[in-house]
Design an enzyme around this catalytic site. Structure first.
Site, PDB file in Angstrom:
ATOM      1  CG  HIS A  98      -1.980   1.287   1.221  1.00 15.67           C
ATOM      2  ND1 HIS A  98      -3.299   0.829   1.243  1.00 15.67           N
ATOM      3  CD2 HIS A  98      -2.059   2.144   0.762  1.00 15.67           C
ATOM      4  CE1 HIS A  98      -4.089   1.828   1.118  1.00 15.67           C
ATOM      5  NE2 HIS A  98      -3.244   2.888   0.730  1.00 15.67           N
ATOM      6  CG  HIS A 100      -0.933   6.556  -2.086  1.00 17.89           C
ATOM      7  ND1 HIS A 100      -1.936   6.236  -2.870  1.00 17.89           N
ATOM      8  CD2 HIS A 100      -1.382   6.353  -0.663  1.00 17.89           C
ATOM      9  CE1 HIS A 100      -2.994   5.626  -2.208  1.00 17.89           C
ATOM     10  NE2 HIS A 100      -2.857   5.478  -0.953  1.00 17.89           N
ATOM     11  CE  LYS A 226      -7.409   1.828  -1.995  1.00 24.22           C
ATOM     12  NZ  LYS A 226      -6.592   3.291  -1.823  1.00 24.22           N
ATOM     13  CG  HIS A 267     -10.199   3.348   1.388  1.00 24.00           C
ATOM     14  ND1 HIS A 267      -9.165   4.103   2.093  1.00 24.00           N
ATOM     15  CD2 HIS A 267     -11.339   3.927   2.007  1.00 24.00           C
ATOM     16  CE1 HIS A 267      -9.788   5.123   2.714  1.00 24.00           C
ATOM     17  NE2 HIS A 267     -11.155   4.845   2.627  1.00 24.00           N
ATOM     18  CG  HIS A 287      -7.244   2.024   5.412  1.00 23.51           C
ATOM     19  ND1 HIS A 287      -5.882   2.626   5.492  1.00 23.51           N
ATOM     20  CD2 HIS A 287      -7.619   2.453   4.122  1.00 23.51           C
ATOM     21  CE1 HIS A 287      -5.481   3.168   4.379  1.00 23.51           C
ATOM     22  NE2 HIS A 287      -6.616   3.254   3.597  1.00 23.51           N
ATOM     23  CG  ASP A 359      -2.120   5.158   3.134  1.00 26.61           C
ATOM     24  OD1 ASP A 359      -1.865   5.403   1.881  1.00 26.61           O
ATOM     25  OD2 ASP A 359      -3.178   5.425   3.869  1.00 26.61           O
TER      26      ASP A 359
HETATM   27 ZN   LIG Z   1      -3.786   4.804   0.668  1.00 29.54          ZN
END
Ligand SMILES: [Zn+2]
Length: 452
Positions: A98, A100, A226, A267, A287, A359
């Site tokens: 995960h 970005h 996603k 998510h 999450h 994340d």
């Molecule tokens: Zn994320």
């Protein structure tokens, strides 16, 4: 063109003469054979089990591992290239499911959404990809960026143009109007879209709209889909606990993605959204903050992976505030952060499949390994946490044939640390050696030399 016919003859004749002049053994070896490198591993965690093995050798031919064997069973020819990690702990390259890579962790002011062009993300990606690789993460799944940043970054890295991890690329996260992935909190006339006619391949209401966006994303080269099942923490005007995409919309995303051989990452913070995403057949819950016991049992029954970003709470409530994070988001993080860690421990105890995902981008890329501390603190064993970031992560991202363990046939993606990570997991925050595809990217132990 008539004169060209004689050229191949001259070339062939010259090659034949050269071959005749070489020792027989050398002449039989085509020049295209990949170079062989012998990696001495003092302590090897190959991620096929929870055990360490001492005094091993990995034989690397080109970009892949040809053999893993006890040092006593391997004859290293004189003059061969040896990477000497005989005093170190050697592990598979780590995998973060995960990330970005488009985002910087020092830009939290919502006004940035209408100030930045897409090029900003491109520059960020070059730096972030390098920092990720140097931290020992040789593969990542990138789950949500502008269209189609992650696909392009993957291509730039795979072609050797810039250094970075292998990327399993998503497109933009698929969201409802006004959802976690929409740009909320501005007047109706304010927009920042690259592709308005396609809602940036992101905003979809109703199953048919979801079907279209999934197919469009696949058309443009994504590896994974996603979706945003519930509200989020770092968006405005929505609630993390509230379901957003409906069950029918998520089922459509899963059916279309699976039909095309793509997995789906959802998510999901909220209790009901988690359950509907699991029922719809997603491959991972990202999450998972407000999961309850029933949701945990459902994930176990479906074999759904949990990818819980349980480090970044520290950063969001600290540095991110200094960088302009609005109070609304701070309040939401306070609501979900502690619960997420407690619920992660419950899921671990119940035997839910866990894959490592942080994340990154919310906090600085390159700090990914800081999450290992929390995974062990909240219930995992050190080898279990490492396998979440190696063999299990490779399974989730559908790359087990290439990465995730150190075995013959896999890519030579490996890292080394100078202390035992099974004793103190935090040593993974300081990786001293990184090899990806047989190429050394980081070498702080001066490990490479010719065999005597
Ligand atoms: Zn994320």
């Amino acid at each position: 063109m008539s004169g060209s016919r004689s050229v191949p003859c001259r070339v062939l004749c010259a090659l034949a003469a050269l071959a005749a002049a070489l020792p027989a053994a050398l002449a039989q070896k085509p020049a295209s054979l990949p170079p062989t490198v012998y990696v001495r591993a003092g302590h090897l965690f190959d991620a096929t089990s929870d055990q360490l093995r001492d005094n091993m050798v990995l034989v690397v031919e080109g970009e892949r591992i040809a053999r893993v064997a006890p040092a006593a069973d391997v004859t290293i020819p004189a003059g061969a290239v040896v990477v000497d990690l005989s005093r170190d702990w050697v592990l598979p390259g780590l995998i973060d499911c995960h990330t970005h890579l488009e985002f910087r962790s020092d830009q939290y002011d919502p006004i940035n959404e209408v100030k930045f062009t897409p090029f900003q993300g491109g520059f960020n990606g070059v730096v972030n990809a390098r920092n990720t690789l140097m931290a020992g993460f040789t593969s990542v799944r990138d789950v949500g960026s502008q269209p189609f940043f992650a696909v392009d970054l993957r291509r730039a890295i795979d072609s050797g143009f810039i250094p970075g991890p292998r990327i399993v690329a998503s497109g933009p996260a698929i969201t409802i109007t006004g959802g976690h992935g929409d740009m909320n909190g501005f007047a109706p006339g304010v927009e920042n879209m690259m592709y308005p006619s396609e809602n940036d391949y992101s905003i979809a209401d109703g199953p048919e709209a979801v079907r279209h966006v999934v197919r469009e994303q696949i058309k443009y080269g994504v590896d994974v889909i996603k979706i945003l099942a519930t509200g989020g923490v770092l968006s405005r005007g929505d609630k993390p606990g509230a379901e957003q995409l409906t069950y029918e919309e998520m089922k459509m995303a899963v059916d279309e993605a699976h039909r095309a051989g793509r997995k789906v990452a959802a998510h999901a913070h909220g209790t009901q959204g988690i359950k509907d995403a699991v029922r719809a057949g997603v491959d991972s819950i990202e999450h998972g903050s407000l999961i309850d016991q029933e949701g945990i049992e459902m994930m176990k029954a479906h074999g759904t992976y949990l990818v819980a970003d349980i480090y970044n709470d520290d950063y969001i409530l600290g540095k991110a505030v200094e960088f302009g994070l609005p109070q609304e988001n701070v309040d939401k993080e306070k609501m979900v952060g502690r619960l997420q860690r407690e619920n992660f421990a419950k899921a671990v105890a119940a035997g839910v499949k866990i894959a490592f995902g942080t994340d990154a981008g919310v906090y600085p890329h390159g700090d990914n390994a800081k999450q290992f501390h929390y995974m062990v603190k909240f219930g995992m064993t050190p080898p279990g946490a490492i396998r979440a970031a190696t063999s299990s992560a490779a399974d989730l991202i559908d790359r087990s044939r290439d990465v995730g363990t150190l075995e013959a046939g896999k890519y030579a993606d490996l890292i080394a640390v100078t202390a035992n990570p099974l004793d103190r997991i935090e040593v993974l925050e300081h990786v001293s050696f990184v090899m990806k595809g047989g190429k050394i990217y980081k070498n702080e132990v001066g490990a490479s030399k010719a065999a005597q």
